[in-house]
Design an enzyme around this catalytic site. Structure first.
Site, PDB file in Angstrom:
ATOM      1  N   ASP A  34      11.007 -90.383 -28.724  1.00  0.00           N
ATOM      2  CA  ASP A  34       9.720 -89.818 -28.462  1.00  0.00           C
ATOM      3  C   ASP A  34       9.376 -88.421 -29.390  1.00  0.00           C
ATOM      4  O   ASP A  34      10.406 -88.485 -30.300  1.00  0.00           O
ATOM      5  CB  ASP A  34       9.849 -88.855 -27.094  1.00  0.00           C
ATOM      6  CG  ASP A  34       9.802 -89.813 -25.808  1.00  0.00           C
ATOM      7  OD1 ASP A  34       9.401 -90.980 -26.078  1.00  0.00           O
ATOM      8  OD2 ASP A  34      10.028 -89.343 -24.763  1.00  0.00           O
ATOM      9  N   LYS A  56       4.470 -89.445 -26.662  1.00  0.00           N
ATOM     10  CA  LYS A  56       4.459 -88.592 -25.808  1.00  0.00           C
ATOM     11  C   LYS A  56       3.867 -87.105 -26.370  1.00  0.00           C
ATOM     12  O   LYS A  56       4.331 -86.000 -26.025  1.00  0.00           O
ATOM     13  CB  LYS A  56       5.935 -88.172 -25.289  1.00  0.00           C
ATOM     14  CG  LYS A  56       6.491 -89.485 -24.739  1.00  0.00           C
ATOM     15  CD  LYS A  56       5.798 -89.894 -23.388  1.00  0.00           C
ATOM     16  CE  LYS A  56       6.446 -91.004 -22.660  1.00  0.00           C
ATOM     17  NZ  LYS A  56       5.763 -91.322 -21.576  1.00  0.00           N
ATOM     18  N   MET A 170       5.757 -76.604 -20.825  1.00  0.00           N
ATOM     19  CA  MET A 170       4.181 -77.146 -21.220  1.00  0.00           C
ATOM     20  C   MET A 170       3.119 -76.338 -20.400  1.00  0.00           C
ATOM     21  O   MET A 170       2.258 -76.945 -19.798  1.00  0.00           O
ATOM     22  CB  MET A 170       4.184 -78.543 -20.566  1.00  0.00           C
ATOM     23  CG  MET A 170       5.205 -79.421 -21.309  1.00  0.00           C
ATOM     24  SD  MET A 170       5.300 -81.153 -20.101  1.00  0.00           S
ATOM     25  CE  MET A 170       6.318 -80.691 -18.611  1.00  0.00           C
TER      26      MET A 170
END
Length: 258
Positions: A34, A56, A170
């Site tokens: 990723d 990602k 996030m």
């Protein structure tokens, strides 16, 4: 029949990968990795290892999860040793469980290799323990982007009045909303808060403030950044070891060059 290793590569510092994770890299025929994996780790793969970049990136091209699942099944079915390399820990907001479930459905052997998650490592490198005997005996790991229920009042009421430390993944783009909802639901506006950008890497940056001020204090921060809320943030002023270490390294390198 091959085998799949679902491996947590840890955060930005490549030295933080586990020994077992490194062995999985060294033995792999194929590595699916990723965006947040430190590319230095790929240098430990054996010659002729096939690399597949999965992306990602929330704002860039990525292989759909369904296609990643298909690749894992297909490659393992053909007898390959596959390492699925993920940033942080594969079972903490890493979709590792979804991939393991698909492999289990196809009766393919796999192992989970845990990694150090950024929710612990980034604060630690910023001198912020997620628990502390004087400040916090509970911690919650929360994602800032999830199903619609994430921003319901009841959800944030629970978090505002529950765990003493919040580690929010996030969440940078929603920081104003997160701060507002926590305050509206009972967390004091002067609760210490921090953002750590690219924690454990050589470009790590830290912003310190309160729930009331952190949006302005961290206005230039982007993902990947960890948000930490709680009294433990106060420890940054005492044990911000990595900043001092990095400064010492820069001074040493400058002295050598001169």
């Amino acid at each position: 029949m091959g085998k799949v290793y679902i491996v947590g590569a840890g955060p930005g510092d490549p030295d933080l990968i586990t020994v077992k994770g490194m062995k999985a890299i060294e033995s792999a025929d194929v590595i699916l990795y990723d965006r947040l994996v430190n590319k230095t780790l790929l240098e430990y793969a054996k010659p002729n290892t096939r690399f597949i970049y999965c992306g990602k990136d929330p704002n860039g091209p990525s292989i759909p999860q369904s296609e990643i699942n298909h690749l894992l099944v297909s490659l393992a079915s053909k007898g390959h040793t596959v390492t699925r390399l993920k940033g942080g820990d594969p079972f903490l907001f890493g979709r590792g469980a979804e991939e393991a479930e698909v492999l289990a459905d196809h009766h393919l052997p796999f192992e989970i290799v845990p990694g150090i998650t950024s929710g612990i490592a980034a604060p630690a490198y910023a001198g912020i323990p997620v628990t502390h005997r004087d400040y916090s005996s509970s911690v919650a790991f929360v994602t800032g982007v999830n199903k619609s229920q994430t921003f319901k009042q009841d959800y944030w009421k629970h978090l505002a009045r529950g765990p003493e430390t919040l580690c929010i993944y996030m969440g940078v783009s929603r920081l104003p909303e997160i701060s507002r909802l926590l305050i509206e639901n009972g967390r004091a506006a002067d609760t210490p808060a921090a953002l750590v950008y690219q924690g454990t890497s050589d470009v790590q940056q830290t912003a310190i403030g309160t729930l009331e001020t952190i949006v302005e204090d961290a206005k230039d921060f982007k993902n990947p950044s960890m948000i930490i809320v709680g009294e433990v943030v106060r420890m940054n002023s005492k044990i911000n070891w990595f900043q001092e270490y990095a400064q010492h390294q820069q001074e040493t390198e400058a002295a050598v060059q001169s």
